[in-house]
Design a protein around this motif. Structure first.
Motif, PDB file in Angstrom:
ATOM      1  N   GLY A  54      10.448 -16.157  12.957  1.00 38.83           N
ATOM      2  CA  GLY A  54       9.756 -17.347  13.550  1.00 38.83           C
ATOM      3  C   GLY A  54       8.380 -17.278  13.319  1.00 38.83           C
ATOM      4  O   GLY A  54       7.553 -16.138  13.295  1.00 38.83           O
ATOM      5  N   GLU A  56       4.766 -18.794  15.561  1.00 36.05           N
ATOM      6  CA  GLU A  56       4.686 -19.461  16.853  1.00 36.05           C
ATOM      7  C   GLU A  56       2.972 -20.033  16.586  1.00 36.05           C
ATOM      8  O   GLU A  56       2.551 -20.599  17.454  1.00 36.05           O
ATOM      9  CB  GLU A  56       4.584 -18.759  17.944  1.00 36.05           C
ATOM     10  N   CYS A  88       2.409 -14.583  15.973  1.00 35.06           N
ATOM     11  CA  CYS A  88       2.162 -15.099  17.237  1.00 35.06           C
ATOM     12  C   CYS A  88       0.599 -15.397  17.081  1.00 35.06           C
ATOM     13  O   CYS A  88       0.054 -14.736  16.408  1.00 35.06           O
ATOM     14  CB  CYS A  88       2.510 -14.113  18.067  1.00 35.06           C
TER      15      CYS A  88
END
Length: 89
Positions: A54, A56, A88
């Motif tokens: 992922g 973010e 992140c």
């Protein structure tokens, strides 16, 4: 090869304009190649075998024939988690 600055256990600092080139293998695996900037001619800062689970942080993803390129648009960290790596902010 991993020349990223560590920010803790399984956490690394990414450059503000980092580019992550994700190569997808036929067996489902991925190779992540991390550059400080897409415009520079510098060698990659890291090559990691794993899955990009992922993103973010603010980013732009560009599809490629062999995977994709993730262009990070803000300071971020690469964090290793159980199911792969996460970017992140």
């Amino acid at each position: 090869m991993n020349k990223l600055a560590s920010t803790g256990d399984d956490r690394w600092q990414l450059a503000r304009h980092a580019h992550i080139v994700v190569y997808e293998a036929d067996d489902g695996g991925e190779l992540l190649t991390i550059y400080d900037c897409g415009a520079s001619q510098a060698p990659p800062r890291a090559k990691l075998v794993g899955h990009l689970a992922g993103v973010e942080a603010d980013h732009e993803r560009t599809p490629q024939p062999t995977g994709s390129i993730v262009s990070v648009r803000e300071p971020a960290e690469l964090v290793k988690e159980e199911d792969g790596y996460v970017v992140c902010a």
